[in-house]
Design a protein around this motif. Structure first.
Motif, PDB file in Angstrom:
ATOM      1  N   PHE A 366      -2.085   7.056  -1.836  1.00  0.00           N
ATOM      2  CA  PHE A 366      -3.276   7.613  -1.175  1.00  0.00           C
ATOM      3  C   PHE A 366      -3.862   8.763  -2.000  1.00  0.00           C
ATOM      4  CE2 PHE A 366      -1.487   6.091   3.111  1.00  0.00           C
ATOM      5  CZ  PHE A 366      -2.254   4.944   3.058  1.00  0.00           C
ATOM      6  N   GLU A 370      -8.080   9.065  -3.821  1.00  0.00           N
ATOM      7  CA  GLU A 370      -8.961  10.072  -3.217  1.00  0.00           C
ATOM      8  C   GLU A 370     -10.401   9.932  -3.700  1.00  0.00           C
ATOM      9  OE1 GLU A 370      -7.439  13.934  -3.957  1.00  0.00           O
ATOM     10  OE2 GLU A 370      -5.697  13.698  -2.664  1.00  0.00           O
ATOM     11  N   GLU A 399      -6.590  15.120   3.295  1.00  0.00           N
ATOM     12  CA  GLU A 399      -6.836  13.696   3.540  1.00  0.00           C
ATOM     13  C   GLU A 399      -5.611  12.852   3.191  1.00  0.00           C
ATOM     14  OE1 GLU A 399      -8.936  15.699   2.185  1.00  0.00           O
ATOM     15  OE2 GLU A 399     -10.837  15.528   3.285  1.00  0.00           O
ATOM     16  N   GLU A 403      -4.202  10.415   6.032  1.00  0.00           N
ATOM     17  CA  GLU A 403      -4.091   8.966   5.860  1.00  0.00           C
ATOM     18  C   GLU A 403      -2.657   8.496   6.083  1.00  0.00           C
ATOM     19  OE1 GLU A 403      -5.649   8.914   1.978  1.00  0.00           O
ATOM     20  OE2 GLU A 403      -7.755   9.012   2.624  1.00  0.00           O
ATOM     21  N   THR A 407      -1.501   5.820   9.003  1.00  0.00           N
ATOM     22  CA  THR A 407      -0.687   4.649   8.691  1.00  0.00           C
ATOM     23  C   THR A 407       0.590   4.635   9.527  1.00  0.00           C
ATOM     24  OG1 THR A 407      -1.520   4.710   6.412  1.00  0.00           O
ATOM     25  CG2 THR A 407       0.413   3.362   6.821  1.00  0.00           C
ATOM     26  N   LYS A 451     -11.298   2.406  -0.992  1.00  0.00           N
ATOM     27  CA  LYS A 451     -10.342   3.268  -0.319  1.00  0.00           C
ATOM     28  C   LYS A 451     -10.202   2.901   1.159  1.00  0.00           C
ATOM     29  CE  LYS A 451      -9.679   8.149   0.898  1.00  0.00           C
ATOM     30  NZ  LYS A 451     -10.175   9.526   0.717  1.00  0.00           N
ATOM     31  N   THR A 452     -11.327   2.643   1.820  1.00  0.00           N
ATOM     32  CA  THR A 452     -11.308   2.285   3.239  1.00  0.00           C
ATOM     33  C   THR A 452     -10.561   0.981   3.468  1.00  0.00           C
ATOM     34  OG1 THR A 452     -13.419   3.421   3.598  1.00  0.00           O
ATOM     35  CG2 THR A 452     -12.727   1.825   5.264  1.00  0.00           C
ATOM     36  N   THR A 454      -8.244  -0.303   1.577  1.00  0.00           N
ATOM     37  CA  THR A 454      -6.820  -0.070   1.322  1.00  0.00           C
ATOM     38  C   THR A 454      -6.150   0.558   2.533  1.00  0.00           C
ATOM     39  OG1 THR A 454      -7.249   0.246  -1.043  1.00  0.00           O
ATOM     40  CG2 THR A 454      -5.170   1.093  -0.182  1.00  0.00           C
ATOM     41  N   LEU A 455      -6.814   1.530   3.156  1.00  0.00           N
ATOM     42  CA  LEU A 455      -6.253   2.178   4.343  1.00  0.00           C
ATOM     43  C   LEU A 455      -6.122   1.191   5.492  1.00  0.00           C
ATOM     44  CD1 LEU A 455      -5.293   4.740   5.753  1.00  0.00           C
ATOM     45  CD2 LEU A 455      -7.688   5.261   6.307  1.00  0.00           C
ATOM     46  N   SER A 458      -3.233  -1.161   4.789  1.00  0.00           N
ATOM     47  CA  SER A 458      -1.973  -0.430   4.930  1.00  0.00           C
ATOM     48  C   SER A 458      -1.596  -0.293   6.398  1.00  0.00           C
ATOM     49  CB  SER A 458      -2.091   0.951   4.288  1.00  0.00           C
ATOM     50  OG  SER A 458      -2.367   0.857   2.905  1.00  0.00           O
ATOM     51  N   CYS A 459      -2.588  -0.060   7.252  1.00  0.00           N
ATOM     52  CA  CYS A 459      -2.342   0.025   8.698  1.00  0.00           C
ATOM     53  C   CYS A 459      -1.910  -1.322   9.262  1.00  0.00           C
ATOM     54  CB  CYS A 459      -3.584   0.531   9.415  1.00  0.00           C
ATOM     55  SG  CYS A 459      -3.968   2.272   9.108  1.00  0.00           S
TER      56      CYS A 459
END
Length: 545
Positions: A366, A370, A399, A403, A407, A451-452, A454-455, A458-459
């Motif tokens: 993460f 950034e 952040e 993040e 997660t 990035k969004t 990936t998050l 990951s969730c």
């Protein structure tokens, strides 16, 4: 047992602690003569007057289900959460501790692997001791080791010392994780066992969220730093100290108020102590009910009468101890247990390499996204910018920890789903589909470009993979008999630690140069684990043996 002893036990119940029990082990006496014969004679003489003998499962049912099990869930859950905090705290301190300890990516891989190496060794040793000496005592010692050495690591000025202390802390974690599930399951009625173990497993999520929340609150706030002699006590060191508190508090609770497992007491031949524990369960679950607990005698298997082989020489005693330590492994891969043991070995390796190999690196990944893009797209750029100087680590953006917190919180849907579905479809089905879906989600973590995205992926991985862990916790306790349960869980978690070590070392070596390789390898292994789970026997509502 004599009626006099039972009457004394009942009359003293108001004066003793509610969760206490008498230690009446036959092995406590060194004399095997007239006293033993007289006890057996009195026990057989009074057997008819004391009513029928109950099996373990029957005694659990008679004890009922209620307040005792709720309190047990909270206490064991807090211990499970403390293990999660101690393991995952290392991943959250990497973005800042790498500067103070002058760590390269390879060093960070070794650091995250060190706790798993300790868990690998501790898992089998503590598991064996729990099957021989008792669950409760081993939990107190292992949780204490975890907390004390975890806290001492905060004072380490050099990388090698920090590594050593985290390794010793890992030995404590390795003992408490498998033993806590054996201990907890042996208090549960058969029809409630799956849901209750799933509930216990959800506390791992609570520990995960607690670690992420503490990291978010403490580490970015550098004003919490202070000078301790020659050591600059940075905020991440304070975070390490705070992470040790759950383990130490759990050890205190288990040492003061928690009883031994009644199933273990029965297997050890300590019938009177087991009856006392069942009676305490009954009193908690039927508060206000004046009806006495109907169980006064328990059925025990012939192997439960502990006969000890006395060796004549020191060499014979050492040889006998070595054989006793290795005996559980031999039994795991003998007769009808062979196929299930091989399958569990494959599953534990695949899920541990995949989950911990990826999860322990989430905060660092993460940090690398950034500025946008995927973790692998920014790997080479991040590698070139990593310098062992505080200017590159402070001030860390919040952040990164936010993040990580999101997660971790994504575990919640998977845990809720597991609790409601475990006793409906069974652990085998949940384990299979969770591993297969986890593999797919990891593949998309590599494939996405922002990035969004990936998050989000990951969730998804967090929510789906936790179902596999919860199902594995249930299946692992139901596939093996009492005299092998903790040893089996300790052995397989040890295998999982080897996989976790390899996963973290591989990530550390390749994350800067060939980031796609470890991520895609994780996806493939999770898929293989899902295929292996199809072959496991069904254990839904299985009776503990």
């Amino acid at each position: 047992m004599s009626s006099r002893i039972l009457e004394e036990g009942l009359s003293d119940s108001g004066r003793r602690p509610l969760l206490d029990y008498p230690d009446t082990s036959l092995s406590d006496s060194d004399t095997e003569g007239d006293a033993v014969f007289e006890r057996k004679k009195r026990r057989h003489f009074n057997e008819a007057a004391q009513g029928p003998k109950f099996s373990y499962e029957e005694a659990v049912e008679e004890a009922g289900f209620g307040l005792f099990h709720g309190l047990l869930l909270v206490v064991c859950g807090w211990a499970n959460a403390s293990d999660a905090v101690e393991i995952l705290c290392v991943s959250f301190l990497l973005p800042t501790a790498r500067c103070d300890l002058q760590l390269s990516s390879s060093d960070m891989g070794l650091l995250t692997a060190s706790i798993f190496l300790g868990m690998m060794i501790g898992g089998y040793v503590w598991g064996y001791l729990a099957d021989q000496k008792g669950r409760q005592r081993v939990l107190v010692i292992s949780l204490t080791v975890n907390g004390v050495f975890g806290a001492l690591a905060s004072l380490a000025p050099r990388f090698w010392l920090f590594l050593l202390l985290r390794f010793i802390s890992g030995m404590g974690v390795g003992g408490s994780i498998p033993v806590i599930f054996s201990y907890f399951s042996e208090f549960q009625p058969r029809t409630k066992r799956g849901a209750m173990i799933s509930g216990l497993a959800t506390f791992w999520m609570a520990g995960n969220i607690l670690a992420a929340g503490l990291a978010w609150l403490v580490i970015p706030n550098t004003f919490l730093s202070f000078q301790l002699g020659t050591l600059e006590f940075q905020s991440w060191r304070l975070f390490v100290v705070l992470c040790s508190i759950p383990s130490l508090s759990s050890a205190l609770i288990f040492g003061l108020v928690m009883p031994e497992s009644p199933k273990f007491l029965m297997e050890a031949g300590r019938v009177e102590a087991a009856v006392c524990v069942f009676r305490k369960m009954y009193n908690f679950n039927h508060r206000g009910n004046t009806k006495p607990f109907p169980v006064t005698e328990l059925k025990i298997s012939p192997t439960s009468e502990k006969g000890k082989i006395v060796a004549n020489t020191k060499i014979q005693r050492i040889s006998h101890r070595i054989r006793k330590v290795l005996e559980p492994i031999q039994k795991l891969f003998s007769d009808h247990l062979t196929s299930r043991s091989v399958l569990l070995l494959i599953i534990f390796f695949c899920i541990s390499f995949g989950y911990y190999g990826l999860w322990m690196w989430f905060p660092e990944l993460f940090k690398r996204i950034e500025d946008g893009g995927s973790p692998c797209a920014n790997a080479s750029q991040s590698s070139s910018s990593l310098q062992p100087a505080n200017a590159t680590c402070y001030h860390v953006k919040t952040e990164v920890y936010m993040e990580g917190f999101i997660t971790a919180a994504a575990n919640l849907p998977g845990n809720i789903f597991t609790i409601f579905m475990m006793d409906v479809v069974g652990g085998k089905v949940l384990l299979t589909f969770s591993l297969l879906l986890s593999g797919v989600s990891v593949f998309f973590i590599w494939a996405v470009q922002t990035k969004t995205q990936t998050l989000i992926m990951s969730c998804v991985f967090s929510a789906v993979s936790v179902i596999a862990w919860n199902a594995l916790d249930v299946i692992g306790t139901e596939l093996y008999p009492t005299q092998l349960r903790s040893s089996a869980l300790g052995f397989f978690t040890g295998v999982g630690r080897v996989a976790s070590i390899l996963g973290n070392v591989v990530f550390g070596q390749l994350v800067d140069t060939n980031c796609a390789v470890p991520i895609l390898l994780v996806a493939a292994l999770l898929f293989i684990g899902g295929v292996a789970a199809i072959k496991l026997p069904r254990t839904k509502h299985a009776e503990l043996t």
